[in-house]
Design a protein around this motif. Sequence first.
Motif, PDB file in Angstrom:
ATOM      1  N   MET A   1     -33.428 169.651   4.283  1.00  0.00           N
ATOM      2  CA  MET A   1     -34.713 169.219   4.776  1.00  0.00           C
ATOM      3  C   MET A   1     -35.526 168.677   3.622  1.00  0.00           C
ATOM      4  O   MET A   1     -35.400 169.156   2.504  1.00  0.00           O
ATOM      5  CB  MET A   1     -35.446 170.387   5.427  1.00  0.00           C
TER       6      MET A   1
ATOM      7  N   THR B   1     -22.878 170.758   5.865  1.00  0.00           N
ATOM      8  CA  THR B   1     -24.284 171.142   5.788  1.00  0.00           C
ATOM      9  C   THR B   1     -25.108 169.918   6.138  1.00  0.00           C
ATOM     10  O   THR B   1     -24.846 168.827   5.611  1.00  0.00           O
ATOM     11  CB  THR B   1     -24.653 171.646   4.369  1.00  0.00           C
TER      12      THR B   1
ATOM     13  N   SER C   1     -32.168 173.127   9.253  1.00  0.00           N
ATOM     14  CA  SER C   1     -30.957 172.896   8.487  1.00  0.00           C
ATOM     15  C   SER C   1     -29.842 173.722   9.123  1.00  0.00           C
ATOM     16  O   SER C   1     -30.094 174.789   9.673  1.00  0.00           O
ATOM     17  CB  SER C   1     -31.179 173.321   7.034  1.00  0.00           C
TER      18      SER C   1
ATOM     19  N   LYS D   1     -25.583 174.997   8.537  1.00  0.00           N
ATOM     20  CA  LYS D   1     -24.326 175.044   7.793  1.00  0.00           C
ATOM     21  C   LYS D   1     -23.247 175.429   8.792  1.00  0.00           C
ATOM     22  O   LYS D   1     -23.362 176.450   9.472  1.00  0.00           O
ATOM     23  CB  LYS D   1     -24.379 176.054   6.656  1.00  0.00           C
TER      24      LYS D   1
ATOM     25  N   LYS E   1     -37.180 169.886  11.364  1.00  0.00           N
ATOM     26  CA  LYS E   1     -37.362 170.850  10.265  1.00  0.00           C
ATOM     27  C   LYS E   1     -36.367 171.998  10.385  1.00  0.00           C
ATOM     28  O   LYS E   1     -36.705 173.170  10.330  1.00  0.00           O
ATOM     29  CB  LYS E   1     -38.804 171.384  10.216  1.00  0.00           C
TER      30      LYS E   1
ATOM     31  N   TRP F   1     -29.629 163.910  12.329  1.00  0.00           N
ATOM     32  CA  TRP F   1     -29.158 164.804  11.272  1.00  0.00           C
ATOM     33  C   TRP F   1     -28.660 163.996  10.087  1.00  0.00           C
ATOM     34  O   TRP F   1     -27.998 162.978  10.253  1.00  0.00           O
ATOM     35  CB  TRP F   1     -28.018 165.679  11.776  1.00  0.00           C
TER      36      TRP F   1
ATOM     37  N   ASP G   1     -29.231 168.425   7.524  1.00  0.00           N
ATOM     38  CA  ASP G   1     -30.665 168.635   7.718  1.00  0.00           C
ATOM     39  C   ASP G   1     -31.178 167.702   8.801  1.00  0.00           C
ATOM     40  O   ASP G   1     -30.743 166.552   8.894  1.00  0.00           O
ATOM     41  CB  ASP G   1     -31.440 168.322   6.429  1.00  0.00           C
ATOM     42  N   ASN G   2     -32.114 168.214   9.591  1.00  0.00           N
ATOM     43  CA  ASN G   2     -32.816 167.386  10.558  1.00  0.00           C
ATOM     44  C   ASN G   2     -34.293 167.443  10.176  1.00  0.00           C
ATOM     45  O   ASN G   2     -34.990 168.417  10.478  1.00  0.00           O
ATOM     46  CB  ASN G   2     -32.588 167.896  11.983  1.00  0.00           C
ATOM     47  N   ASP G   3     -34.754 166.408   9.464  1.00  0.00           N
ATOM     48  CA  ASP G   3     -36.126 166.408   8.955  1.00  0.00           C
ATOM     49  C   ASP G   3     -37.163 166.385  10.070  1.00  0.00           C
ATOM     50  O   ASP G   3     -38.229 166.985   9.938  1.00  0.00           O
ATOM     51  CB  ASP G   3     -36.350 165.224   8.006  1.00  0.00           C
TER      52      ASP G   3
END
Length: 155
Positions: free
Chosen positions: A1, A110, A119, A121, A117, A92, A112-114
């Motif tokens: 993120m 791994t 993350s 794994k 918000k 993602w 992130d979806n900004d």
Amino acid sequence: MTDDEPDGVPSAGTSNSSDAADAMQEVSSSLYKMIGVKGKASDNFPGVSECAGKDLKKFFRIFHPWSFTPASASDIDEAMARLKREMPKHGWKIVEYGPNTSKNRSLTLTADNDKKKVSVKVIKMVKGGPPMLSLDLVSGCYQVPDGEKIDLYPS
């Protein structure tokens, strides 16, 4: 993120813990759909944890560990490949993909979806039991609305 806090954990906005847990459940459900092979997800529920270095009465994070076991062991590779292929189409960003440092050198993704918000794994586990994907999701730091308390056991 995207790191917008000094400790590297982004702000996820303001929410009560129950609504934040529901949002995390929705993220997990969307990942389940992206897996796209027949199988079973574990029945784990999201939980609440602290935001390191922040007021424990005002800030919290949501975590959601769960697993996916394909109906056919031979579908485990397809399940992981579909996640890698589909996740970028749904906001993602894959930040790491490859064998981890464990003795088994398990394939790990791994991402992130900004926007959300969150993350995740994902570890492809094929030794010591039926093949499965282990998914660990964690949110950024939420701030509880003024006048509300953090519910450590959201429903």
